[in-house]
Design an enzyme around this catalytic site. Structure first.
Site, PDB file in Angstrom:
ATOM      1  N   HIS A 165       0.808  -1.227   0.000  1.00 53.76           N
ATOM      2  CA  HIS A 165       0.000   0.000   0.000  1.00 53.76           C
ATOM      3  C   HIS A 165       0.841   1.276   0.000  1.00 53.76           C
ATOM      4  O   HIS A 165       0.352   2.346  -0.376  1.00 53.76           O
ATOM      5  CB  HIS A 165      -0.931  -0.009   1.217  1.00 53.76           C
ATOM      6  CG  HIS A 165      -2.177   0.800   1.054  1.00 53.76           C
ATOM      7  ND1 HIS A 165      -2.300   1.820   0.136  1.00 53.76           N
ATOM      8  CD2 HIS A 165      -3.360   0.746   1.710  1.00 53.76           C
ATOM      9  CE1 HIS A 165      -3.510   2.354   0.225  1.00 53.76           C
ATOM     10  NE2 HIS A 165      -4.173   1.721   1.157  1.00 53.76           N
ATOM     11  N   ASP A 380     -10.899  -4.935 -18.002  1.00 52.52           N
ATOM     12  CA  ASP A 380     -11.222  -5.917 -19.044  1.00 52.52           C
ATOM     13  C   ASP A 380      -9.936  -6.402 -19.720  1.00 52.52           C
ATOM     14  O   ASP A 380      -9.300  -5.671 -20.470  1.00 52.52           O
ATOM     15  CB  ASP A 380     -12.160  -5.263 -20.061  1.00 52.52           C
ATOM     16  CG  ASP A 380     -12.547  -6.210 -21.195  1.00 52.52           C
ATOM     17  OD1 ASP A 380     -12.136  -7.381 -21.166  1.00 52.52           O
ATOM     18  OD2 ASP A 380     -13.266  -5.748 -22.103  1.00 52.52           O
TER      19      ASP A 380
END
Length: 449
Positions: A165, A380
């Site tokens: 992170h 995608d």
């Protein structure tokens, strides 16, 4: 590949391998920002996406396609192939060593349809689809990203990623994943060029704290009550807020607050129900923070992929929060978010330096992240959008809102007895009938950690 069978699912994993950039990249040291460097971000965060079989892609292997996309994307995002190191005064840097990111391919003997609603957070089968090496428990001298792509028996697949992170936030990760997806489909395609520019969130000279930051205040405990518990005692549940539940919650509000955002509304609901369930001393001070992006407040260049958020905290005595209406909690949350400005961001960054990167306030605190607009559900790779894309689940003290089916799913971690009280309070607030998802999910036990 080695087989692992549990929960009725068998998964065969390959040995982990390092995926490096497709071309030679710079060897240099890059400094992280004073937001990246925050003590509370020195952790890993995991996300998961489930994809259906796509007839047009039946001749292609998602493992090889995605691995190629990662390699091509790392040419542009080469710091992500490096390692985090700690310098003087624990200041973090990224050593752009080109060592690569960790990648595991896997095969599972289960179809996406068989997984049903278990793919939503908390993903019941995350231990099968998210692979972590022991080294992932530390943020230093280890890969910054861990990937696992699991082929399913139906022709679909699961994509999971665990990120360090300190290097990027969820928006930054999605920016990288979209580049991976673009390069997987066409290595020569135009992409959004990444921007490092961590100096944007570096402290001023001299640093000066000009705003109140409750989220970093030292707390004196006036009560023996605690909101923490060992992981063995925690129940990991999730709740789906559909149109009906959200409308019911809005009806609890005065007219002047009914146009609040859905995220604000759910944050107020969760904070109030959680506080009531914890059964705290009425004088105990509790807080809630929403993660708020700095985009729009600070001039952040397009393509920036570092941490770019703050989390102003609303405070209340537990008794007042429990006794007052939902509008009281919502008003405090909106007031805290209203403090967000460029000066607030600069002040928080300066505080990080002046106070030695303090940990955020944990006692009596609750954090809520909105993942509904981040874009995990839009990535995608050539197989279309995922059926579910978002966080794997909650983490202690923090819940994340994610789109699932026709609503917003909220996972939460609480001690088992507290969870029962939380469900009771949530039921009363949202409906006269039993709350909690569809019949399938309502009767299905959620995972325990």
């Amino acid at each position: 590949m080695a087989w692992n069978s549990c929960d009725g699912i068998s998964v065969r994993r390959s040995e982990p391998e390092l995926v490096v950039a497709a071309k030679a990249t710079r060897s240099e040291v890059k400094h992280l920002s004073d937001i990246d460097d925050h003590e509370g971000l020195r952790m890993h965060l995991s996300f998961i996406m489930f994809y259906k079989r796509e007839e047009a892609m039946k001749e292609f292997d998602p493992v090889m396609i995605i691995k190629r996309g990662i390699s091509e994307a790392l040419v542009h995002y080469y710091p992500l192939a490096g390692r985090v190191a700690e310098g003087p005064n624990r200041k973090l840097v990224v050593e752009c060593s080109g060592e690569g990111v960790m990648f595991v391919e896997a095969q599972a003997d289960v179809a996406l349809e068989e997984l049903g609603d278990s793919i939503g957070p908390p993903c019941l089968h995350r231990k099968h689809f998210l692979y972590q090496l022991p080294a992932s428990q530390g943020i230093l001298a280890s890969p910054l990203l861990f990937f696992q792509v699991t082929r399913l028996s139906c022709g679909g697949f699961v994509f999971a990623v665990c990120m360090n992170h300190v290097v990027c936030d969820s928006f930054g990760l999605v920016q990288f994943l979209n580049t991976v997806a673009t390069m997987a489909r066409d290595p020569h395609a135009a992409i959004q060029q990444p921007v490092w520019r961590r100096d944007i969130f570096s402290a001023r000279n001299p640093p000066r704290v000009t705003c109140t930051h409750h989220e970093f205040e030292d707390v004196v405990h006036h009560s023996t009550t605690t909101t923490s518990s060992s992981h063995e005692d925690l129940s990991h549940e999730s709740f789906l807020f559909g149109k009906k539940e959200i409308e019911t919650l809005r009806n609890h509000l005065p007219q002047n607050l009914q146009k609040c955002s859905t995220v604000e509304l759910l944050t107020a609901c969760l904070w109030k129900c959680r506080t009531m369930a914890l059964d705290l001393d009425p004088n105990e001070v509790v807080g809630v923070s929403s993660f708020v992006t700095t985009h729009g407040k600070v001039d952040v260049p397009k393509g920036y992929y570092g941490n770019a958020f703050v989390f102003p905290m609303a405070l209340s005595k537990a008794g007042l929060l429990c006794e007052n209406s939902l509008g009281y909690a919502l008003g405090l949350i909106r007031e805290a978010k209203g403090r967000m400005s460029e000066e607030y961001v600069r002040s928080m960054v300066d505080l990080m330096v002046l106070k030695g990167r303090p940990m955020y306030r944990t006692h009596g605190s609750f954090f809520v992240g909105d993942m509904t607009r981040v874009g995990f559900d839009e990535v995608d790779f050539g197989w279309g959008k995922p059926v579910y894309g978002g966080p794997v689940g909650a983490i202690p003290l923090s819940s994340y809102l994610a789109r699932f089916k026709n609503g917003i799913m909220v996972p939460i971690l609480l001690p088992q007895l507290v969870m029962k009280r939380f469900l009771r309070e949530l039921t009363k607030m949202t409906s006269e009938e039993e709350f909690n998802l569809s019949p399938d999910i309502k009767t299905r036990p959620r995972s325990m950690i």
